[in-house]
Design a protein around this motif. Structure first.
Motif, PDB file in Angstrom:
ATOM      1  N   MET A   1       2.424  13.393   7.935  1.00 20.09           N
ATOM      2  CA  MET A   1       2.810  13.496   6.534  1.00 20.09           C
ATOM      3  C   MET A   1       1.595  13.839   5.685  1.00 20.09           C
ATOM      4  O   MET A   1       0.483  13.436   5.982  1.00 20.09           O
ATOM      5  CB  MET A   1       3.415  12.190   6.050  1.00 20.09           C
ATOM      6  N   ASP A   2       1.859  14.549   4.643  1.00 18.31           N
ATOM      7  CA  ASP A   2       0.824  14.977   3.722  1.00 18.31           C
ATOM      8  C   ASP A   2       0.282  13.770   2.954  1.00 18.31           C
ATOM      9  O   ASP A   2       1.018  13.098   2.225  1.00 18.31           O
ATOM     10  CB  ASP A   2       1.420  16.010   2.762  1.00 18.31           C
ATOM     11  N   GLU A   3      -1.000  13.478   3.121  1.00 18.75           N
ATOM     12  CA  GLU A   3      -1.622  12.333   2.438  1.00 18.75           C
ATOM     13  C   GLU A   3      -1.533  12.451   0.920  1.00 18.75           C
ATOM     14  O   GLU A   3      -1.529  11.448   0.214  1.00 18.75           O
ATOM     15  CB  GLU A   3      -3.076  12.172   2.868  1.00 18.75           C
ATOM     16  N   ASN A   4      -1.464  13.675   0.401  1.00 20.61           N
ATOM     17  CA  ASN A   4      -1.350  13.875  -1.046  1.00 20.61           C
ATOM     18  C   ASN A   4       0.010  13.455  -1.566  1.00 20.61           C
ATOM     19  O   ASN A   4       0.196  13.331  -2.771  1.00 20.61           O
ATOM     20  CB  ASN A   4      -1.620  15.335  -1.415  1.00 20.61           C
ATOM     21  N   ARG A   5       0.965  13.275  -0.664  1.00 23.75           N
ATOM     22  CA  ARG A   5       2.321  12.904  -1.058  1.00 23.75           C
ATOM     23  C   ARG A   5       2.598  11.430  -0.753  1.00 23.75           C
ATOM     24  O   ARG A   5       3.740  11.017  -0.658  1.00 23.75           O
ATOM     25  CB  ARG A   5       3.358  13.776  -0.331  1.00 23.75           C
ATOM     26  N   MET A   6       1.544  10.640  -0.592  1.00 29.44           N
ATOM     27  CA  MET A   6       1.698   9.225  -0.280  1.00 29.44           C
ATOM     28  C   MET A   6       1.378   8.375  -1.514  1.00 29.44           C
ATOM     29  O   MET A   6       0.479   8.701  -2.282  1.00 29.44           O
ATOM     30  CB  MET A   6       0.763   8.814   0.861  1.00 29.44           C
ATOM     31  N   TYR A   7       2.133   7.317  -1.673  1.00 28.53           N
ATOM     32  CA  TYR A   7       1.898   6.352  -2.746  1.00 28.53           C
ATOM     33  C   TYR A   7       1.662   4.996  -2.100  1.00 28.53           C
ATOM     34  O   TYR A   7       2.403   4.585  -1.207  1.00 28.53           O
ATOM     35  CB  TYR A   7       3.111   6.295  -3.680  1.00 28.53           C
ATOM     36  N   THR A   8       0.643   4.295  -2.544  1.00 33.07           N
ATOM     37  CA  THR A   8       0.359   2.947  -2.063  1.00 33.07           C
ATOM     38  C   THR A   8       0.905   1.967  -3.093  1.00 33.07           C
ATOM     39  O   THR A   8       0.490   1.979  -4.251  1.00 33.07           O
ATOM     40  CB  THR A   8      -1.155   2.739  -1.862  1.00 33.07           C
ATOM     41  N   THR A   9       1.829   1.143  -2.653  1.00 36.04           N
ATOM     42  CA  THR A   9       2.517   0.237  -3.571  1.00 36.04           C
ATOM     43  C   THR A   9       1.601  -0.870  -4.077  1.00 36.04           C
ATOM     44  O   THR A   9       0.602  -1.207  -3.459  1.00 36.04           O
ATOM     45  CB  THR A   9       3.734  -0.410  -2.888  1.00 36.04           C
ATOM     46  N   VAL A  10       1.994  -1.402  -5.221  1.00 38.46           N
ATOM     47  CA  VAL A  10       1.403  -2.626  -5.748  1.00 38.46           C
ATOM     48  C   VAL A  10       2.478  -3.707  -5.648  1.00 38.46           C
ATOM     49  O   VAL A  10       3.679  -3.405  -5.572  1.00 38.46           O
ATOM     50  CB  VAL A  10       0.905  -2.471  -7.208  1.00 38.46           C
ATOM     51  N   GLN A  11       2.051  -4.953  -5.634  1.00 42.08           N
ATOM     52  CA  GLN A  11       2.984  -6.069  -5.521  1.00 42.08           C
ATOM     53  C   GLN A  11       4.095  -5.962  -6.562  1.00 42.08           C
ATOM     54  O   GLN A  11       3.819  -5.796  -7.750  1.00 42.08           O
ATOM     55  CB  GLN A  11       2.239  -7.392  -5.709  1.00 42.08           C
ATOM     56  N   GLY A  12       5.344  -6.008  -6.108  1.00 36.86           N
ATOM     57  CA  GLY A  12       6.480  -5.987  -7.019  1.00 36.86           C
ATOM     58  C   GLY A  12       7.125  -4.627  -7.211  1.00 36.86           C
ATOM     59  O   GLY A  12       8.180  -4.538  -7.834  1.00 36.86           O
ATOM     60  N   ASP A  13       6.517  -3.553  -6.719  1.00 41.49           N
ATOM     61  CA  ASP A  13       7.153  -2.235  -6.824  1.00 41.49           C
ATOM     62  C   ASP A  13       8.530  -2.273  -6.174  1.00 41.49           C
ATOM     63  O   ASP A  13       8.733  -2.960  -5.160  1.00 41.49           O
ATOM     64  CB  ASP A  13       6.323  -1.152  -6.116  1.00 41.49           C
ATOM     65  N   MET A  14       9.461  -1.521  -6.750  1.00 41.65           N
ATOM     66  CA  MET A  14      10.800  -1.390  -6.192  1.00 41.65           C
ATOM     67  C   MET A  14      11.128   0.094  -6.112  1.00 41.65           C
ATOM     68  O   MET A  14      10.493   0.925  -6.763  1.00 41.65           O
ATOM     69  CB  MET A  14      11.811  -2.140  -7.064  1.00 41.65           C
ATOM     70  N   TRP A  15      12.120   0.429  -5.291  1.00 37.03           N
ATOM     71  CA  TRP A  15      12.481   1.831  -5.075  1.00 37.03           C
ATOM     72  C   TRP A  15      12.781   2.570  -6.378  1.00 37.03           C
ATOM     73  O   TRP A  15      12.333   3.700  -6.579  1.00 37.03           O
ATOM     74  CB  TRP A  15      13.697   1.930  -4.154  1.00 37.03           C
ATOM     75  N   ASP A  16      13.535   1.945  -7.275  1.00 41.46           N
ATOM     76  CA  ASP A  16      13.911   2.638  -8.507  1.00 41.46           C
ATOM     77  C   ASP A  16      12.694   2.919  -9.388  1.00 41.46           C
ATOM     78  O   ASP A  16      12.604   3.980 -10.011  1.00 41.46           O
ATOM     79  CB  ASP A  16      14.987   1.876  -9.274  1.00 41.46           C
ATOM     80  N   TYR A  17      11.741   2.000  -9.408  1.00 44.94           N
ATOM     81  CA  TYR A  17      10.520   2.224 -10.191  1.00 44.94           C
ATOM     82  C   TYR A  17       9.707   3.377  -9.603  1.00 44.94           C
ATOM     83  O   TYR A  17       9.185   4.221 -10.347  1.00 44.94           O
ATOM     84  CB  TYR A  17       9.660   0.961 -10.250  1.00 44.94           C
ATOM     85  N   ILE A  18       9.593   3.429  -8.294  1.00 44.90           N
ATOM     86  CA  ILE A  18       8.827   4.501  -7.652  1.00 44.90           C
ATOM     87  C   ILE A  18       9.476   5.848  -7.927  1.00 44.90           C
ATOM     88  O   ILE A  18       8.802   6.834  -8.231  1.00 44.90           O
ATOM     89  CB  ILE A  18       8.665   4.232  -6.134  1.00 44.90           C
ATOM     90  N   ALA A  19      10.817   5.908  -7.858  1.00 41.69           N
ATOM     91  CA  ALA A  19      11.526   7.156  -8.179  1.00 41.69           C
ATOM     92  C   ALA A  19      11.264   7.558  -9.622  1.00 41.69           C
ATOM     93  O   ALA A  19      10.982   8.727  -9.913  1.00 41.69           O
ATOM     94  CB  ALA A  19      13.023   6.996  -7.936  1.00 41.69           C
ATOM     95  N   TRP A  20      11.332   6.611 -10.538  1.00 44.63           N
ATOM     96  CA  TRP A  20      11.085   6.907 -11.945  1.00 44.63           C
ATOM     97  C   TRP A  20       9.643   7.378 -12.161  1.00 44.63           C
ATOM     98  O   TRP A  20       9.392   8.329 -12.891  1.00 44.63           O
ATOM     99  CB  TRP A  20      11.367   5.662 -12.791  1.00 44.63           C
TER     100      TRP A  20
END
Length: 69
Positions: A1-20
């Motif tokens: 996978m393309d490392e530029n397309r990766m997000y490292t979560t922070v505590q409490g992230d949820m799918w809907d927030y990441i999509a937004w």
């Protein structure tokens, strides 16, 4: 996978927030699901989880109103 397309979560992230955060709308949550089948059992992320952010396909762009393109 393309490392530029990766997000490292922070505590409490949820799918809907990441999509937004990356697509500007929670309705694209299905893109995240399809790109991360191994993470589907997670509802609320802990810190440090790598989430792949697929590119927005053109067919999704057509669904946007003119003022959001």
């Amino acid at each position: 996978m393309d490392e530029n397309r990766m997000y490292t979560t922070v505590q409490g992230d949820m799918w809907d927030y990441i999509a937004w955060k990356f697509y500007g709308d929670e309705k694209y949550i299905s893109l995240l699901f399809s790109g991360n089948p191994d993470l589907l059992e997670i509802s609320v992320f802990s810190a440090g989880t790598k989430v792949y952010i697929p590119e927005l396909p053109e067919e999704f762009d057509e669904d946007l109103p003119e003022w959001r393109v």
